[in-house]
Design an enzyme around this catalytic site. Structure first.
Site, PDB file in Angstrom:
ATOM      1  N   ARG A  57     -12.804  -4.398  -6.372  1.00 55.46           N
ATOM      2  CA  ARG A  57     -12.306  -4.761  -5.530  1.00 55.46           C
ATOM      3  C   ARG A  57     -13.908  -5.068  -4.869  1.00 55.46           C
ATOM      4  O   ARG A  57     -14.689  -4.182  -4.474  1.00 55.46           O
ATOM      5  CB  ARG A  57     -11.260  -4.132  -4.761  1.00 55.46           C
ATOM      6  CG  ARG A  57     -10.189  -4.068  -4.424  1.00 55.46           C
ATOM      7  CD  ARG A  57      -9.134  -3.831  -3.709  1.00 55.46           C
ATOM      8  NE  ARG A  57      -9.772  -2.787  -2.701  1.00 55.46           N
ATOM      9  CZ  ARG A  57      -9.391  -2.102  -1.582  1.00 55.46           C
ATOM     10  NH1 ARG A  57      -8.389  -2.654  -1.030  1.00 55.46           N
ATOM     11  NH2 ARG A  57     -10.282  -0.975  -1.180  1.00 55.46           N
ATOM     12  N   ASP A  68       2.273  -5.397   8.310  1.00 54.55           N
ATOM     13  CA  ASP A  68       0.962  -4.078   8.135  1.00 54.55           C
ATOM     14  C   ASP A  68      -0.572  -5.091   8.590  1.00 54.55           C
ATOM     15  O   ASP A  68      -0.471  -5.507   7.420  1.00 54.55           O
ATOM     16  CB  ASP A  68       0.919  -3.238   7.118  1.00 54.55           C
ATOM     17  CG  ASP A  68      -0.311  -2.406   6.457  1.00 54.55           C
ATOM     18  OD1 ASP A  68      -1.189  -2.841   7.229  1.00 54.55           O
ATOM     19  OD2 ASP A  68      -0.244  -1.374   6.542  1.00 54.55           O
ATOM     20  N   TYR A 103     -10.808   0.714  10.547  1.00 54.93           N
ATOM     21  CA  TYR A 103     -11.737   0.900  10.207  1.00 54.93           C
ATOM     22  C   TYR A 103     -12.373   0.524   8.933  1.00 54.93           C
ATOM     23  O   TYR A 103     -13.037   1.001   8.195  1.00 54.93           O
ATOM     24  CB  TYR A 103     -11.719   2.757   9.170  1.00 54.93           C
ATOM     25  CG  TYR A 103     -10.479   2.900   9.471  1.00 54.93           C
ATOM     26  CD1 TYR A 103     -10.416   3.144   7.679  1.00 54.93           C
ATOM     27  CD2 TYR A 103      -8.955   3.805   9.454  1.00 54.93           C
ATOM     28  CE1 TYR A 103      -9.184   3.434   6.992  1.00 54.93           C
ATOM     29  CE2 TYR A 103      -8.290   2.934   8.670  1.00 54.93           C
ATOM     30  CZ  TYR A 103      -8.101   3.681   7.138  1.00 54.93           C
ATOM     31  OH  TYR A 103      -7.432   3.821   7.174  1.00 54.93           O
ATOM     32  N   LYS A 104     -11.165  -0.822   9.384  1.00 62.50           N
ATOM     33  CA  LYS A 104     -11.796  -1.416   7.467  1.00 62.50           C
ATOM     34  C   LYS A 104     -13.134  -2.615   8.289  1.00 62.50           C
ATOM     35  O   LYS A 104     -13.494  -2.298   8.675  1.00 62.50           O
ATOM     36  CB  LYS A 104     -11.326  -1.831   6.821  1.00 62.50           C
ATOM     37  CG  LYS A 104      -9.272  -1.340   6.505  1.00 62.50           C
ATOM     38  CD  LYS A 104      -8.173  -0.953   5.487  1.00 62.50           C
ATOM     39  CE  LYS A 104      -7.787  -0.036   4.701  1.00 62.50           C
ATOM     40  NZ  LYS A 104      -6.185   0.351   5.007  1.00 62.50           N
ATOM     41  N   PHE A 143       1.320  -1.278   0.090  1.00 57.73           N
ATOM     42  CA  PHE A 143       0.159   0.140   0.199  1.00 57.73           C
ATOM     43  C   PHE A 143       1.061   1.179   0.046  1.00 57.73           C
ATOM     44  O   PHE A 143       2.042   1.502   0.667  1.00 57.73           O
ATOM     45  CB  PHE A 143      -0.541   0.008   1.060  1.00 57.73           C
ATOM     46  CG  PHE A 143      -1.479   0.975   1.306  1.00 57.73           C
ATOM     47  CD1 PHE A 143      -3.281   0.763   1.047  1.00 57.73           C
ATOM     48  CD2 PHE A 143      -1.675   2.284   2.156  1.00 57.73           C
ATOM     49  CE1 PHE A 143      -3.713   1.711   1.226  1.00 57.73           C
ATOM     50  CE2 PHE A 143      -2.558   3.184   2.220  1.00 57.73           C
ATOM     51  CZ  PHE A 143      -3.982   2.740   0.980  1.00 57.73           C
TER      52      PHE A 143
HETATM   53  C1  LIG Z   1      -5.560   1.090   4.521  1.00 55.63           C
HETATM   54  C2  LIG Z   1      -4.154   1.200   4.631  1.00 55.63           C
HETATM   55  C3  LIG Z   1      -3.800   2.204   4.962  1.00 55.63           C
HETATM   56  C4  LIG Z   1      -4.121   3.269   6.040  1.00 55.63           C
HETATM   57  O1  LIG Z   1      -2.938   3.948   6.440  1.00 55.63           O
HETATM   58  P1  LIG Z   1      -3.775   5.182   6.978  1.00 55.63           P
HETATM   59  O2  LIG Z   1      -2.320   5.524   7.732  1.00 55.63           O
HETATM   60  O3  LIG Z   1      -5.104   4.831   8.102  1.00 55.63           O
HETATM   61  O4  LIG Z   1      -3.959   5.895   5.961  1.00 55.63           O
HETATM   62  C5  LIG Z   1      -1.865   1.605   5.225  1.00 55.63           C
HETATM   63  N1  LIG Z   1      -1.488   0.493   4.697  1.00 55.63           N
HETATM   64  C6  LIG Z   1      -2.238  -0.413   3.780  1.00 55.63           C
HETATM   65  C7  LIG Z   1      -1.697  -2.128   4.431  1.00 55.63           C
HETATM   66  C8  LIG Z   1      -3.792  -0.258   4.194  1.00 55.63           C
HETATM   67  O5  LIG Z   1      -3.915  -1.235   3.249  1.00 55.63           O
END
Ligand SMILES: *Cc1c(COP(=O)(O)O)cnc(C)c1O
Length: 398
Positions: free
Chosen positions: A373, A198, A223-224, A129
């Site tokens: 997705r 992560d 939040y997911k 990401f």
């Molecule tokens: C959703 C997501 C993020 C989001 O990071 P934020 O700091 O909350 O914006 C980071 N890493 C991964 C792998 C994600 O899927």
């Protein structure tokens, strides 16, 4: 009625988790975007009414002590911990995932340096990401390390005596591929490196086993699949035996051994608290705490079993309904390699296809250039939803 639809209805009727759907605010749409923003648990608004009107409005400053605001980051961390296979006292909630990636990665390099051997390389998931990659690049510059993007499968051969830390996504956000956390963690340890995982797309979706697999540091979104609400604070896990060595690059006053001593010199607190920085975002944190109640009595193993059944069923329905050649799954077939989403490559106008799907009540998302997705949150997605999503997709691309 099609055979797949009657099968779906039978499976919904036999689903032990089906009753949880009523605990969420949902409408007639099929919501397959819980891997971006989880749905709202129905009891959260009333709880927030209390937090805002009574705790903030009436108790005011007393809520920090009497209302448990001050200790909420650790308390909520301990509520998430069993969902990711961690014993209490190792998880703290606060800041965003991006910020926690920074804390964890710099701390990992500092530990590797302390071990000696002049390690000066960080390996990062090449398909990460984006935010993790940007943060890793900055962490590498700050620590005088070289950053090497590597496909997770190539990590074992890329590890060496110079590797300080490895930053990996447990589930690839784009393809839904689940990486082998136990094996990759063991390989990093054999090379003397530290792991930062992560868990944004695995926390709340599948068993992680942080303690069982000896993971060093981990971060994740709430939040997911944890349904904590838009921008709810992330979590940071620091394995117990590393906590004394966790040297945060963001040593704010909330992680001080004596925060109200207001001393000029920094002295870190013991335990997971060391991962804190500044004043916690209480409204979001307490919305998350309330949202986590839907997990009471729910086993992650049952969620995982249903998730795999749903994604298998979706792939079957897509195979039956969608004309050949319109979409192609990039999500692994093997259960051991699949997270809780299905990603379909759609070479022709993927963005337009997703807009039309949403217009017809099937909500997924589009990731440029050509990925559709679909996230499956077993707490509120059922088999009939899944059948309908595939049927509408077939109509849209057919
Ligand atoms: C959703 C997501 C993020 C989001 O990071 P934020 O700091 O909350 O914006 C980071 N890493 C991964 C792998 C994600 O899927």
């Amino acid at each position: 009625m099609s055979e797949l639809l009657s099968e779906a209805e039978a499976r919904d009727a036999a689903d032990g988790l089906a009753g949880l759907r009523d605990r969420f605010v949902l409408d007639g749409a099929v919501y397959l975007d819980g891997n971006s923003l989880g749905a709202l648990p129905a009891h959260v608004p009333a709880r927030m009414e209390d937090v805002i009107r009574r705790q903030w409005g009436e108790l005011r400053i007393r809520s920090w002590t009497e209302g448990g605001w001050w200790t909420a980051p650790e308390r909520v961390g301990d509520r998430i911990a069993p969902l990711v296979g961690a014993a209490a006292g190792q998880t703290v909630v606060g800041d965003s995932t991006s910020v926690n990636v920074f804390k964890a990665l710099v701390a990992a390099v500092r530990m590797a340096r302390e071990d000696g051997g002049g390690r000066d390389e960080i390996l990062v998931d090449a398909a990460t990401f984006p935010t993790d990659g940007y943060i890793a690049a900055s962490a590498a510059r700050l620590t005088d390390c070289r950053l090497r993007p590597v496909a997770p499968a190539e990590v074992p051969s890329a590890l060496g005596g110079r590797t300080a830390a490895v930053l990996l996504n447990h589930v690839d956000y784009r393809t839904g591929r689940l990486h082998d956390l136990p094996a990759l963690t063991a390989a990093a340890h054999a090379a003397g490196a530290y792991t930062v995982w992560d868990l944004c797309h695995s926390a709340g979706a599948l068993p992680v086993g942080l303690d069982a697999h000896g993971v060093d540091l981990a971060v994740g979104c709430t939040y997911k699949y944890l349904n904590g609400g838009p921008g709810s604070p992330a979590f940071l896990y620091v394995r117990r035996d590393l906590q004394d060595r966790f040297d945060s690059p963001l040593p704010g006053w909330n992680s001080h051994a004596e925060p109200f001593g207001m001393r000029p010199g920094y002295e870190p607190a013991e335990g997971a608290v060391r991962g804190r920085v500044g004043t916690p975002d209480i409204l979001s944190l307490l919305a998350l705490e309330a949202a986590l109640e839907v997990w009471d009595g729910v086993s992650v193993a049952a969620v995982r079993a249903k998730s795999l059944a749903l994604t298998d069923f979706f792939l079957r329905c897509v195979g039956e309904y969608v004309p050949a050649g319109r979409v192609e799954s990039v999500t692994p077939e093997a259960h051991a390699e699949r997270g809780s989403q299905v990603a379909l490559r759609c070479p022709s106008d993927a963005g337009g296809v997703m807009r039309r799907l949403i217009g017809r009540g099937v909500v997924g998302d589009h990731r440029a250039p050509d990925i559709l997705r679909f996230g499956f949150t077993p707490l509120y997605v059922g088999f009939a939803d899944t059948e309908r999503a595939a049927r509408v997709l077939a109509e849209v691309v057919g």
